[in-house]
Design a protein around this motif. Sequence first.
Motif, short mmCIF file in Angstrom:
data_model
loop_
_atom_site.label_atom_id
_atom_site.label_comp_id
_atom_site.label_asym_id
_atom_site.label_seq_id
_atom_site.Cartn_x
_atom_site.Cartn_y
_atom_site.Cartn_z
N VAL A 36 0.84 -1.20 0.00
CA VAL A 36 0.00 0.00 0.00
C VAL A 36 0.87 1.25 0.00
CG1 VAL A 36 -1.66 1.34 1.35
CG2 VAL A 36 -1.96 -1.13 1.11
N LEU A 37 1.91 1.26 0.83
CA LEU A 37 2.81 2.41 0.88
C LEU A 37 3.52 2.63 -0.45
CD1 LEU A 37 4.47 2.12 4.41
CD2 LEU A 37 3.20 4.08 3.53
N LEU A 38 3.96 1.54 -1.08
CA LEU A 38 4.65 1.66 -2.37
C LEU A 38 3.74 2.26 -3.43
CD1 LEU A 38 6.73 -1.64 -2.48
CD2 LEU A 38 7.63 0.69 -2.37
N VAL A 39 2.48 1.85 -3.43
CA VAL A 39 1.53 2.40 -4.40
C VAL A 39 1.34 3.89 -4.17
CG1 VAL A 39 -0.88 2.38 -5.14
CG2 VAL A 39 0.33 0.22 -4.80
N VAL A 40 1.18 4.29 -2.90
CA VAL A 40 0.99 5.70 -2.56
C VAL A 40 2.23 6.51 -2.98
CG1 VAL A 40 0.72 7.35 -0.68
CG2 VAL A 40 -0.62 5.23 -0.69
N LEU A 41 3.41 6.01 -2.65
CA LEU A 41 4.64 6.73 -2.98
C LEU A 41 4.88 6.77 -4.48
CD1 LEU A 41 7.02 5.41 -0.16
CD2 LEU A 41 5.73 7.55 -0.23
N PHE A 42 4.52 5.70 -5.18
CA PHE A 42 4.72 5.66 -6.63
C PHE A 42 3.86 6.72 -7.32
CE2 PHE A 42 3.88 3.88 -10.91
CZ PHE A 42 5.19 3.80 -11.36
N ASN A 43 2.69 6.97 -6.78
CA ASN A 43 1.82 8.00 -7.36
C ASN A 43 2.36 9.41 -7.15
OD1 ASN A 43 -0.10 6.19 -8.37
ND2 ASN A 43 -1.23 6.13 -6.44
N GLN A 44 3.38 9.54 -6.28
CA GLN A 44 3.99 10.84 -6.04
C GLN A 44 5.35 10.98 -6.72
OE1 GLN A 44 4.02 10.70 -1.71
NE2 GLN A 44 2.16 11.92 -1.61
N ARG A 45 5.65 10.08 -7.63
CA ARG A 45 6.98 10.07 -8.25
C ARG A 45 7.24 11.30 -9.11
NH1 ARG A 45 3.49 7.08 -10.99
NH2 ARG A 45 3.46 7.10 -13.29
N ASP A 46 6.20 11.94 -9.63
CA ASP A 46 6.40 13.09 -10.51
C ASP A 46 6.52 14.40 -9.75
OD1 ASP A 46 6.30 11.47 -12.79
OD2 ASP A 46 4.11 11.58 -12.87
N SER A 47 6.19 14.40 -8.46
CA SER A 47 6.34 15.60 -7.64
C SER A 47 7.76 15.62 -7.06
CB SER A 47 5.32 15.62 -6.50
OG SER A 47 4.01 15.56 -7.02
N GLU A 48 8.36 16.81 -6.97
CA GLU A 48 9.74 16.90 -6.51
C GLU A 48 9.86 17.78 -5.28
OE1 GLU A 48 12.56 18.02 -9.43
OE2 GLU A 48 12.38 16.15 -10.57
N LEU A 49 10.85 17.45 -4.45
CA LEU A 49 11.20 18.25 -3.28
C LEU A 49 12.71 18.40 -3.28
CD1 LEU A 49 10.30 19.59 -0.58
CD2 LEU A 49 10.70 17.37 0.51
N ASN A 50 13.19 19.61 -3.57
CA ASN A 50 14.63 19.88 -3.64
C ASN A 50 15.35 18.95 -4.61
OD1 ASN A 50 14.49 21.92 -1.62
ND2 ASN A 50 14.46 20.33 -0.05
N GLY A 51 14.74 18.74 -5.77
CA GLY A 51 15.36 17.95 -6.81
C GLY A 51 15.21 16.45 -6.66
N VAL A 52 14.50 16.00 -5.62
CA VAL A 52 14.26 14.57 -5.39
C VAL A 52 12.77 14.33 -5.38
CG1 VAL A 52 14.66 12.61 -3.85
CG2 VAL A 52 16.35 14.45 -3.99
N SER A 53 12.32 13.26 -6.03
CA SER A 53 10.89 12.99 -6.07
C SER A 53 10.36 12.80 -4.65
CB SER A 53 10.60 11.74 -6.90
OG SER A 53 10.97 10.56 -6.21
N VAL A 54 9.11 13.20 -4.45
CA VAL A 54 8.50 13.06 -3.13
C VAL A 54 8.48 11.59 -2.70
CG1 VAL A 54 6.35 13.35 -1.83
CG2 VAL A 54 7.12 15.15 -3.39
N GLY A 55 8.26 10.70 -3.67
CA GLY A 55 8.27 9.28 -3.34
C GLY A 55 9.61 8.84 -2.80
N ALA A 56 10.70 9.22 -3.49
CA ALA A 56 12.04 8.83 -3.05
C ALA A 56 12.39 9.47 -1.72
CB ALA A 56 13.07 9.22 -4.11
N SER A 57 12.02 10.73 -1.52
CA SER A 57 12.36 11.41 -0.27
C SER A 57 11.59 10.87 0.92
CB SER A 57 12.11 12.92 -0.41
OG SER A 57 10.72 13.19 -0.59
N SER A 58 10.47 10.19 0.66
CA SER A 58 9.67 9.63 1.75
C SER A 58 10.16 8.25 2.17
CB SER A 58 8.20 9.52 1.34
OG SER A 58 7.65 10.80 1.07
N VAL A 59 10.83 7.53 1.28
CA VAL A 59 11.24 6.15 1.57
C VAL A 59 12.14 6.08 2.80
CG1 VAL A 59 12.61 4.20 0.72
CG2 VAL A 59 10.91 5.28 -0.76
N PRO A 60 13.18 6.91 2.94
CA PRO A 60 14.01 6.82 4.16
C PRO A 60 13.22 7.03 5.44
CG PRO A 60 15.11 8.13 2.48
CD PRO A 60 13.71 7.92 2.01
N GLY A 61 12.29 7.99 5.44
CA GLY A 61 11.48 8.21 6.62
C GLY A 61 10.63 7.00 6.97
N VAL A 62 10.10 6.34 5.93
CA VAL A 62 9.29 5.14 6.18
C VAL A 62 10.17 4.01 6.73
CG1 VAL A 62 7.80 3.40 5.12
CG2 VAL A 62 7.60 5.80 4.44
#
Length: 278
Positions: A36-62
């Motif tokens: 479920v988390l991967l699906v949610v994060l994958f849907n945020q792959r096109d949004s960026e935060l400081n040059g990193v996709s929101v999905g990628a930037s959320s993975v370490p926190g998870v």
Amino acid sequence: MNANVVRLGLQRGWIEFRQTLANRQDLMSYLLPTLVLLVVLFNQRDSELNGVSVGASSVPGVLGMTIAFGGLVSMGQLMVTEREDGTLLRAKAVPHGMMGYLIGKIVLVSGMTLVSMAILLIPSLVMFEGFELGFGSWAGVLGVTVLGLVATIPLGATFGSLLNSPTSMALILLPMIGLIVISGIFFPITVFPEWVQWIAQVFPMYWLGLGMRSALLPDAAVTAEIGESWRHLETVGVLGLWAVVGLVVAPVVLRRMARRESGSSVAARREKAMQRVR
């Protein structure tokens, strides 16, 4: 500490861990939340935060959140459940049984946590771009994981020893949910007022997420952090302090809990459990 007790505890934990991998219900508990988390994060792959996709930037926190849940919630749940069904009483009846029991649970919870992290991290490396994957990154992930488990598992054992029934786990789960919201797991902690940031920084979850972000994300992502710094020394210091507190308090609480365990107390808890089922 008796070397034979350690060996038996390690064996017990390894056997219980392997059993979870062969149990369909346990496997689903690993897979479903992560999928479920991967699906949610994958849907945020096109949004960026400081040059990193929101999905990628959320993975370490998870990943940090997974460690916190494993050490605190999973360990606490095991302690509460096995107090109720008499497992702890049987362990108490064996010489050094409580120590062997505790070692086994540490192995079990650590294994469950590592599997959950792998199920999240391995697909994420394929799905998202922007991770730093050098030797230093993997060393950082390993260091934060080990320190995080040492900081949280004793606390989970302590909380589990203090609770009377599985339904009391809400006393742990509700604060954990609140900490997820304010600890920068899914979005930067800097969006919150300063007083909320200070509350989050008291607890391990924020530092686990920060440590994982410092290991896996590029340097540009640090601009979203407090003080625009990864604060490595503070991360080690706070998690180390929680580890010391847990390692000092847990043995005392566990010994007192073990002394109170008796056949009558187990029978009373079983009766309450039957009443809940009815």
